[in-house]
Design an enzyme around this catalytic site. Structure first.
Site, mmCIF file in Angstrom:
data_model
loop_
_atom_site.group_PDB
_atom_site.id
_atom_site.type_symbol
_atom_site.label_atom_id
_atom_site.label_comp_id
_atom_site.label_asym_id
_atom_site.label_seq_id
_atom_site.Cartn_x
_atom_site.Cartn_y
_atom_site.Cartn_z
ATOM 1 C CG LEU A 1 23.746 -35.433 -49.038
ATOM 2 C CD1 LEU A 1 22.762 -34.276 -49.024
ATOM 3 C CD2 LEU A 1 23.061 -36.729 -49.481
ATOM 4 N N GLY B 1 27.720 -31.697 -49.380
ATOM 5 C CA GLY B 1 27.726 -31.661 -47.921
ATOM 6 C C GLY B 1 26.970 -32.824 -47.323
ATOM 7 C CG ASP C 1 36.722 -44.733 -44.850
ATOM 8 O OD1 ASP C 1 35.557 -45.068 -44.563
ATOM 9 O OD2 ASP C 1 37.427 -45.356 -45.660
ATOM 10 C CB SER D 1 44.098 -38.867 -49.190
ATOM 11 O OG SER D 1 42.921 -39.462 -48.655
#
Length: 291
Positions: free
Chosen positions: A212, A216, A243, A282
């Site tokens: 979400l 979380g 991912d 990242s």
């Protein structure tokens, strides 16, 4: 348990924009960068940086050699990445000032999997090994069926949640990892609790992780439902956050952690990822997450 990620490999073209382009609109962008990407590549690198041993299977064009090298440097075993005569898959990504993104995909080599190739790859893996799939390559229904017949554990990130998902036998999936948008597309429900309830009504033996974003997520595993929080950070680019979560979460599960412990670590890793630009670049290393 060996982990096989049969997934996409993309070249991401990222445009920084004031707002997402509207129909008929032309706007100048504030920045442009090219990154390695594809949900498959991202998740393999996340698994590797989390400390897992992962094999990646898929296809890239000759213009994608640098992406394969990148995965190797991250510790991913790329022996099952084949060269396609098609160009490497690509994505055009708009990122707005809040860090939200909109993505347009072109399959390229990701759409050239054949059943003979699938069975050749799966022959290296055994009952109890983990197969991770996303929906950015073709032949996903066939991969689910072949892995299920071998007795493999199947984890599926149904993204993008398009009409192809309807061809997948989700009753054979052990772990379904998805976000709110994908949950609504699969169930027709908007409220997270209802999304989870609908999925479990249809697939009562499935383990589900519903992320979400900054709120979380919620998880159902082994008869127990729980919520998990996300660390509060200033997001720069949310591309690849899901991912990162998937890779870190499945590494924890593969190592025998509880779903709750795996989700907590994965949420922390994803929070670090959104403070950086790009997708795979990242993704934090395990040492950063454990600080």
């Amino acid at each position: 348990m060996k982990i096989l990620n049969f997934g996409s490999i993309n070249i991401d073209k990222v445009y920084q924009v004031d707002h997402f382009v509207m129909p008929g609109e032309t706007q100048s962008c504030q920045g442009f960068q090219v990154f390695p990407g594809g949900k498959g590549l991202n998740q393999s690198i996340a698994l590797a940086r989390a400390g897992a041993k992962v094999w990646h299977a898929g296809k890239a064009g000759r213009d994608g050699d640098w992406l394969v090298r990148l995965m190797k440097e991250a510790g991913v075993d790329t022996r099952f990445v084949a060269v396609s005569e098609q160009e490497t898959g690509s994505a055009v990504i708009q990122v707005d000032p809040s860090g939200q993104n909109g993505i347009l995909l072109h399959d390229g080599a990701n759409g050239t999997m054949e059943e003979a190739f699938i069975h050749e790859v799966l022959a290296f893996f055994d009952k109890g090994d983990l197969l991770l799939l996303q929906n950015e390559i073709n032949k996903v229904p066939e991969m689910i069926e072949a892995a299920w017949e071998k007795g493999m554990t199947i984890a599926f990130n149904p993204s993008p949640a398009n009409e192809g998902i309807g061809k997948c036998d989700l009753s054979k999936v052990t772990w379904l990892l998805l976000n709110e948008t994908e949950g609504e597309q699969l169930t027709g429900e908007k409220e997270p609790g209802e999304i989870l309830s609908q999925l479990l009504f249809q697939y009562p033996r499935m383990n589900v992780v519903l992320t979400l974003g900054e709120d979380g997520g919620i998880c159902y595993s082994e008869g127990r439902k729980f919520s998990f929080s996300a660390p509060k950070v200033k997001a720069i680019d949310t591309t690849g956050a899901g991912d990162t979560f998937t890779g870190y979460f499945l590494k924890g599960i593969a190592m025998g952690e509880t779903a709750q412990a795996a989700a907590a670590t994965a949420a922390k890793a994803a929070a670090i990822a959104v403070t950086r630009e790009g997708a795979s670049v990242s993704i934090p290393f395990y040492s950063e997450v454990q600080v």
